[in-house]
Design an enzyme around this catalytic site. Structure first.
Site, PDB file in Angstrom:
ATOM      1  N   ASP A  42       4.029  65.470  29.149  1.00  0.00           N
ATOM      2  CA  ASP A  42       4.723  66.683  28.690  1.00  0.00           C
ATOM      3  C   ASP A  42       4.097  67.932  29.299  1.00  0.00           C
ATOM      4  OD1 ASP A  42       4.748  64.425  26.641  1.00  0.00           O
ATOM      5  OD2 ASP A  42       6.401  65.645  25.916  1.00  0.00           O
ATOM      6  N   ASP A  86       8.385  63.757  30.600  1.00  0.00           N
ATOM      7  CA  ASP A  86       8.623  65.193  30.420  1.00  0.00           C
ATOM      8  C   ASP A  86       7.811  65.983  31.454  1.00  0.00           C
ATOM      9  OD1 ASP A  86      10.478  64.709  28.513  1.00  0.00           O
ATOM     10  OD2 ASP A  86       9.375  65.652  26.857  1.00  0.00           O
ATOM     11  N   TYR A 104      10.386  70.551  32.505  1.00  0.00           N
ATOM     12  CA  TYR A 104      11.069  71.357  31.476  1.00  0.00           C
ATOM     13  C   TYR A 104      12.048  72.357  32.088  1.00  0.00           C
ATOM     14  CZ  TYR A 104       8.149  69.223  27.943  1.00  0.00           C
ATOM     15  OH  TYR A 104       7.552  68.304  27.120  1.00  0.00           O
ATOM     16  N   ASN A 127      12.727  62.629  27.737  1.00  0.00           N
ATOM     17  CA  ASN A 127      14.035  63.243  27.419  1.00  0.00           C
ATOM     18  C   ASN A 127      14.325  64.457  28.299  1.00  0.00           C
ATOM     19  OD1 ASN A 127      11.783  64.064  25.686  1.00  0.00           O
ATOM     20  ND2 ASN A 127      13.201  65.610  24.899  1.00  0.00           N
ATOM     21  N   HIS A 128      13.287  65.156  28.771  1.00  0.00           N
ATOM     22  CA  HIS A 128      13.539  66.309  29.643  1.00  0.00           C
ATOM     23  C   HIS A 128      13.909  65.900  31.072  1.00  0.00           C
ATOM     24  CE1 HIS A 128      12.674  69.639  26.904  1.00  0.00           C
ATOM     25  NE2 HIS A 128      11.805  68.819  26.344  1.00  0.00           N
ATOM     26  N   HIS A 168       7.825  57.127  26.729  1.00  0.00           N
ATOM     27  CA  HIS A 168       7.774  58.541  26.360  1.00  0.00           C
ATOM     28  C   HIS A 168       7.683  58.766  24.849  1.00  0.00           C
ATOM     29  CE1 HIS A 168       7.975  62.779  26.786  1.00  0.00           C
ATOM     30  NE2 HIS A 168       9.053  62.862  26.027  1.00  0.00           N
ATOM     31  N   HIS A 185       6.894  66.448  13.809  1.00  0.00           N
ATOM     32  CA  HIS A 185       7.776  66.556  14.964  1.00  0.00           C
ATOM     33  C   HIS A 185       8.057  65.165  15.550  1.00  0.00           C
ATOM     34  CE1 HIS A 185       9.730  69.659  17.125  1.00  0.00           C
ATOM     35  NE2 HIS A 185       9.351  69.215  18.307  1.00  0.00           N
ATOM     36  N   HIS A 186       9.328  64.866  15.769  1.00  0.00           N
ATOM     37  CA  HIS A 186       9.742  63.569  16.338  1.00  0.00           C
ATOM     38  C   HIS A 186       9.338  62.384  15.470  1.00  0.00           C
ATOM     39  CE1 HIS A 186      10.960  65.775  19.799  1.00  0.00           C
ATOM     40  NE2 HIS A 186       9.759  66.034  20.225  1.00  0.00           N
ATOM     41  N   HIS A 208       5.812  62.990  24.333  1.00  0.00           N
ATOM     42  CA  HIS A 208       6.881  63.511  23.478  1.00  0.00           C
ATOM     43  C   HIS A 208       6.387  64.455  22.378  1.00  0.00           C
ATOM     44  CE1 HIS A 208      11.035  63.703  22.528  1.00  0.00           C
ATOM     45  NE2 HIS A 208      11.043  62.914  21.485  1.00  0.00           N
ATOM     46  N   HIS A 263       3.873  67.021  21.075  1.00  0.00           N
ATOM     47  CA  HIS A 263       2.975  67.896  21.827  1.00  0.00           C
ATOM     48  C   HIS A 263       1.644  68.059  21.098  1.00  0.00           C
ATOM     49  CE1 HIS A 263       6.915  69.598  23.640  1.00  0.00           C
ATOM     50  NE2 HIS A 263       6.613  68.404  24.100  1.00  0.00           N
TER      51      HIS A 263
HETATM   52 FE   LIG Z   1       9.813  64.666  25.059  1.00  0.00          FE
END
Ligand SMILES: [Fe+2]
Ligand SMILES: *[C@@H]1O[C@H](CO)[C@@H](O)[C@H](O)[C@H]1NC(C)=O
Ligand SMILES: *[C@@H]1O[C@H](CO)[C@@H](O)[C@H](O)[C@H]1NC(C)=O
Ligand SMILES: *[C@@H]1O[C@H](CO)[C@@H](O)[C@H](O)[C@H]1NC(C)=O
Ligand SMILES: *[C@@H]1O[C@H](CO)[C@@H](O)[C@H](O)[C@H]1NC(C)=O
Ligand SMILES: *[C@@H]1O[C@H](CO)[C@@H](O)[C@H](O)[C@H]1NC(C)=O
Length: 468
Positions: free
Chosen positions: A166, A195, A198, A232-233, A317, A326-327, A354, A356
């Site tokens: 990331d 990632d 970005y 995902n990015h 990821h 988060h997530h 994923h 952070h």
């Molecule tokens: Fe991600």
């Protein structure tokens, strides 16, 4: 081991009514206080984004492993004005004999962006453990770089991997990369857990930010291979602007040797490097039963020969075990499908991004549940991997600071700071993992763990060896 939980149960039994949740709630939540300000992307005129001088000069040079065993390399670069030369010239440090190889060139369009000329060139049959120089470009815009090939695949070939995830392109991203480069542990190859740039956080997924990102990482990625995982990015899926082919910029810019592991997609594949077998999976491709990824992984795991590569590493990821808010639980559906295989094949460690932040798990599994038996909590499992979330590269979305409370027993250490990891394989029995936060000096380990290889140190093996 499960002794801590047995101990917790015992204390519960003794002191029954007291609220001991705090006391028994797993591992360490670091008290380190970090700066939670949002990190800003470096401006377009930053030194790290500088375009190399000269007409059509190759830029964004990066390398990755190009075959299954480490004697091949894929060299990629972009020429901005015209296709130019497709050729890489290379030679071993101790030799005057120059080799050359020709690659492919491609371009892609994304909304109103048109890429430069993207070159990918594979070079093969390199000698192990050797420093090579290589050149791309022609005339006065030729650029020269070097790399060092890994040792021959084998159980006692020591090797040091860096872990970055990331990353993005903020001032913090630059700090993470600088810390990795300056770490005295001297990482030799980056395992990148997804990632990348970005760029999709910009209006219309401004793909010019893919170019700036690749110029930023060139200072490292032109010299040591980065092993890519899609996050995902990398999807860049945006039907509103007519972009409906997932992973278009990513798969155009970053080639991987997926055919060498009989994969049918660059999004999942494997490599062998020194004493490690690295399997890369895609959290954002179909993984259910009968899908191409499922069928590939089912064939792949039995192929891993732990006598040859004792260390089995998986990259993905989206983490399966994550105690940040988060997530939270995003990795569940994939975990349910594959986790029993990871236990059966004794995967040593799973690295994900994923989230952070940083987190390391105990060895745990959650595979006993069968819908009716109610056994639906993770429990200690010596055959299970250690799960490490290392999505703390420093991108513009900032840190994930909110954590589920109390810290669950499976979580051994968690901290929301930017940083990177090192997985240092010493020999067939020992590997050392360390996590380095950006605020510390280059040599400081904020968290660490010795790995003892379960294949080479298992009692059955010792018994077999002794009776031969
Ligand atoms: Fe991600
Ligand atoms: C590179 O060479 C070309 C001629 O081959 C010349 O026109 C150009 O000015 C040179 N560029 C630099 C930066 O020296
Ligand atoms: C693409 O379109 C957007 C929105 O109209 C505009 O702001 C941007 O400058 C365009 N980029 C290019 C490369 O034409
Ligand atoms: C990025 O880090 C490098 C190496 O530490 C440094 O030379 C450079 O000035 C930094 N650039 C920015 C924009 O922070
Ligand atoms: C596994 O690797 C070892 C060491 O390279 C080799 O001797 C052995 O034949 C391999 N086993 C299989 C089943 O290929
Ligand atoms: C493997 O590495 C560990 C840690 O460096 C060391 O203690 C051990 O002696 C090594 N084993 C062998 C067989 O060299």
């Amino acid at each position: 081991m499960f002794s801590k939980w047995v101990f917790c149960g015992f204390v519960y039994f003794l002191l029954g009514f007291l609220n001991l949740v705090e006391f028994c709630s797993g591992g360490i939540t670091s008290s380190y206080v970090r700066n939670a300000d949002l990190s800003l992307d470096m401006p377009l005129d930053s030194d790290v984004f500088r375009v190399p001088p000269g007409y059509n000069a190759p830029q964004q040079v990066h390398i990755t492993q190009g075959d299954h065993g480490g004697r091949g390399l894929i060299i990629s670069w972009i020429t901005p004005d015209e296709p130019g030369s497709n050729t890489v010239v290379y030679w071993a440090e101790d030799s005057k004999l120059k080799g050359s190889a020709n690659g492919v060139v491609l371009t892609y369009k994304y909304f109103n962006y048109t890429s430069g000329y993207i070159h990918h060139c594979k070079i093969k049959n390199l000698k192990f453990d050797t420093k090579y120089y290589y050149e791309v470009g022609i005339g006065n815009t030729t650029r020269q770089f070097w790399f060092i090939t890994p040792p021959k695949v084998g159980p006692d070939a020591p090797y040091t991997f860096g872990l970055i995830g990331d990353l993005g392109q903020t001032y913090d991203s630059n700090r993470t990369l600088t810390h990795y480069e300056s770490n005295p542990a001297k990482g030799q190859t980056v395992l990148f857990v997804g990632d990348l740039s970005y760029a999709d956080d910009y209006p219309f997924h401004d793909n010019a930010r893919w170019d700036t990102w690749s110029r930023f990482i060139e200072r490292n990625a032109a010299h040591q291979p980065w092993i890519w995982t899609a996050g995902n990015h990398e999807l860049d899926f945006d039907p509103e602007i007519g972009e409906t082919k997932p992973f278009k910029p990513y798969t155009s810019r970053f080639f991987v040797p997926y055919r060498a592991s009989e994969s049918t997609s660059p999004l999942w594949y494997s490599i062998k490097r020194a004493a490690a077998y690295v399997i890369v999976l895609s959290s954002y491709s179909a993984y259910g039963k009968s899908t191409p990824q499922y069928k590939w992984l089912a064939m792949e795991l039995p192929k891993v020969n732990r006598t040859e590569t004792p260390w089995l590493i998986v990259l993905m990821h989206s983490p399966w075990y994550n105690s940040y808010v988060h997530h939270y639980m995003e990795g569940e559906s994939m975990r349910v499908v594959y986790e029993s295989w990871f236990v059966e094949y004794k995967v040593d460690v799973v690295f994900a991004g994923h989230v952070h932040a940083y987190e390391r798990s105990e060895r745990i599994s959650n595979i006993a549940y069968n819908i009716v038996n109610g056994l639906c909590t993770p429990r200690s499992d010596h055959s299970a991997p250690v799960y490490i979330t290392i999505g703390d590269g420093g991108n513009l979305e900032g840190l994930a600071t909110e954590m589920t409370e109390p810290q669950p027993p499976y979580s051994a250490y968690r901290e929301a700071s930017f940083g990177h990891g090192i997985f240092d394989i010493k020999n067939r029995t020992h590997a050392y993992f360390s996590w380095h936060r950006n605020q510390d000096g280059f040599a400081v380990e904020a968290d660490s763990l010795w790995f003892h290889n379960r294949y080479w140190t298992s009692p059955e093996r010792t018994f077999l060896a002794a009776s031969q």
